[in-house]
Design a protein around this motif. Sequence first.
Motif, PDB file in Angstrom:
ATOM      1  N   ASP A  68     -36.049 -26.570  25.442  1.00 20.29           N
ATOM      2  CA  ASP A  68     -35.856 -27.804  26.288  1.00 20.29           C
ATOM      3  C   ASP A  68     -36.020 -29.040  25.509  1.00 20.29           C
ATOM      4  O   ASP A  68     -36.600 -30.073  25.924  1.00 20.29           O
ATOM      5  N   GLY A  69     -35.727 -28.959  24.357  1.00 24.45           N
ATOM      6  CA  GLY A  69     -35.916 -30.365  23.415  1.00 24.45           C
ATOM      7  C   GLY A  69     -37.130 -30.499  22.823  1.00 24.45           C
ATOM      8  O   GLY A  69     -37.365 -31.610  22.244  1.00 24.45           O
ATOM      9  N   GLU A  70     -38.068 -29.867  22.894  1.00 25.42           N
ATOM     10  CA  GLU A  70     -39.384 -29.966  22.548  1.00 25.42           C
ATOM     11  C   GLU A  70     -39.962 -28.755  21.615  1.00 25.42           C
ATOM     12  O   GLU A  70     -39.223 -27.447  21.829  1.00 25.42           O
TER      13      GLU A  70
END
Length: 54
Positions: free
Chosen positions: A16-18
């Motif tokens: 999730d982009g992390e």
Amino acid sequence: MKIEGVGLPIVTPFKDGEIDLQSYVKLIDHYINQGISGIMPLATTGESPTIDEY
């Protein structure tokens, strides 16, 4: 000083982009248990430009 053993460039897992810290710890533990002498973070797929300093 003599450097010996195997140093592994490791992929940084994302979710999730992390950075997926839980998966990262599992990867590191796995490779250490396999006898790797050292881990080189941010050394493989060009992920360093995608990570901000916190």
